[in-house]
Design a protein around this motif. Structure first.
Motif, short mmCIF file in Angstrom:
data_model
loop_
_atom_site.label_atom_id
_atom_site.label_comp_id
_atom_site.label_asym_id
_atom_site.label_seq_id
_atom_site.Cartn_x
_atom_site.Cartn_y
_atom_site.Cartn_z
N PHE A 1 52.88 39.01 -22.44
CA PHE A 1 52.14 38.49 -23.58
C PHE A 1 52.88 38.76 -24.89
CE2 PHE A 1 50.67 42.76 -22.65
CZ PHE A 1 50.75 43.39 -23.87
N ALA A 2 54.02 39.49 -24.80
CA ALA A 2 54.78 39.81 -26.00
C ALA A 2 56.27 39.59 -25.73
CB ALA A 2 54.51 41.25 -26.43
N ILE A 3 56.57 38.51 -25.04
CA ILE A 3 57.95 38.27 -24.61
C ILE A 3 58.89 38.13 -25.79
CG2 ILE A 3 59.45 36.67 -23.37
CD1 ILE A 3 57.11 36.13 -21.47
N LYS A 4 58.47 37.40 -26.82
CA LYS A 4 59.33 37.20 -27.99
C LYS A 4 59.53 38.49 -28.78
CE LYS A 4 60.36 32.90 -27.43
NZ LYS A 4 61.77 32.52 -27.12
N GLU A 5 58.67 39.44 -28.55
CA GLU A 5 58.81 40.74 -29.20
C GLU A 5 59.82 41.62 -28.48
OE1 GLU A 5 55.95 44.58 -30.06
OE2 GLU A 5 55.03 42.59 -30.05
N GLY A 6 60.21 41.22 -27.26
CA GLY A 6 61.19 41.99 -26.51
C GLY A 6 60.63 42.65 -25.27
N GLN A 7 59.42 42.25 -24.86
CA GLN A 7 58.76 42.88 -23.71
C GLN A 7 59.58 42.77 -22.44
OE1 GLN A 7 55.00 41.07 -22.72
NE2 GLN A 7 54.22 42.92 -21.73
N PHE A 8 60.30 41.66 -22.26
CA PHE A 8 61.10 41.45 -21.05
C PHE A 8 62.60 41.54 -21.32
CE2 PHE A 8 57.79 38.60 -18.65
CZ PHE A 8 56.92 39.67 -18.64
#
Length: 366
Positions: free
Chosen positions: A163-170
């Motif tokens: 849910f926060a991929i663009k934040e760097g979660q992945f």
């Protein structure tokens, strides 16, 4: 906290934690016991301070047998582009030791391949893998609840949907070099998106030529197997059945890091059974102001069942004392296998392409 004779503030080297089950503690005890035995029998290794160890155990699921330790390594807390082995983190070295063990079994008896591919593989690391598993965001870990069982518990974790991929979660991360590389020394290493990265870790997008973090490597192993790609023409694919972690265990962060990040891209990814052990590798204390120092070792070791312990220089990844290439290098294992067997099927190109596509996917969505 307490004070020593020099009035320094001292804290325990490892925080107390809850075990998942007796099986996790059994795995940890076997690895730590062997580590202490190796360390006590070698004067060079007696100088080791804070360190991380990793071990791999095998178990035949069709037999009521105990897990057998077959590979063990200590490591440094840094990656370095050495003239010898390139990555000296314990998780990476123990994978090499495991590949050597499997190769040795097949070299002695080629028919063993069928038996080996049915084994359960239990992976242990005394501290959470560097990289994504150590980023304390996007979830609130809870203390482990004890599972009362005699063997490996049914303990599958729920699939994570980012849910926060663009934040760097992945996002992929890399290991900061022990010695500065390019503009590495000018980077504010704690800055990534809008949060703090763990010490010694950098964003892959800024430094794609540096070595991937252990979290990212284990993630890829859960897609392509523990078998190194150049050895895949001879050795069977083996995946991690359970992953036991000591210090810094956090279930939601660990599952995100080592498998769930790629669920949408690679549906058949292996999801290991994640376990925590309360057994401590380091029962001593350390200066609370300085913390643990994992990059001060002059030597690391690597061992596999049936072989002598090999000691490597931390400064270059070469073998002590003659600066030769490690017996556990992929080059040397390939050489032994090529001498014994013909290379009839080439599957390495397919795996190389898969590995690249997985990395490209994580870069593209971050």
């Amino acid at each position: 906290m307490f004070f020593d004779d020099e009035n320094k503030t001292v804290r325990s080297a490892e925080k107390s934690r809850n075990s998942t089950c007796a099986f996790a503690d059994l795995i940890a005890l076997k690895c730590i016991s062997k580590y202490r035995s190796i360390k006590e029998s070698n004067e060079l290794l007696n100088q080791l301070g804070n360190t991380v160890i990793a071990g791999i155990l095998i178990q035949n699921p069709s037999e009521n047998s105990q897990p057998e330790l077959v590979a063990l390594a200590s490591g440094t807390k840094h990656g370095s582009k050495n003239s010898g082995l390139k990555d000296l983190h314990a998780e990476i070295l123990v994978r090499r030791a495991f590949n050597r063990y499997i190769a040795d079994r097949i070299l002695k008896n080629p028919s063993e391949k069928n038996n080996i591919q049915n084994l359960n593989v239990h992976f242990y690391v005394s501290s959470a893998p560097c990289g994504n598993a150590c980023i304390r965001r996007w979830a609130n870990p809870k203390k482990e609840n004890w599972i009362d069982c005699s063997g490996l518990p049914e303990n599958k974790h729920p699939t994570l949907h980012g849910f926060a991929i663009k934040e760097g979660q992945f996002a992929l991360t890399v290991k900061k070099e022990r010695f500065p590389v390019g503009s590495n020394e000018h980077l504010d290493e704690n800055s990534f998106k809008n949060f703090t990265l763990p010490a010694g870790i950098l964003p892959y997008k800024l430094y794609p030529n540096l070595i991937l973090s252990c979290s990212d490597k284990i993630l890829i192993w859960n897609c392509i197997s523990l078998t190194k790609i150049p050895l895949s023409n001879w050795l069977p694919k083996l995946f991690i059945t359970s992953l036991t972690v000591g210090r810094k265990f956090a279930r939601p962060h660990l599952s995100r890091a080592v498998c769930c990040r790629l669920t949408n891209k690679f549906l058949s990814i292996n999801h290991p059974n994640l376990l925590c052990s309360s057994v401590k590798l380091d029962e001593g204390g350390l200066d609370a102001n300085e913390g643990a120092k994992f990059d001060k070792q002059d030597f690391v070791f690597i061992w596999s069942e049936g072989q002598d312990t090999e000691i490597l220089f931390s400064k270059n990844g070469l073998r002590y004392p003659d600066d030769s290439m490690s017996f556990y290098s992929t080059e040397n294992i390939v050489k032994d296998l090529k001498t014994a067997f013909s290379n009839e099927i080439n599957v390495t190109n397919e795996l190389i392409c898969l590995k690249k596509s997985l990395k490209d996917y994580l870069v593209s969505i971050s």
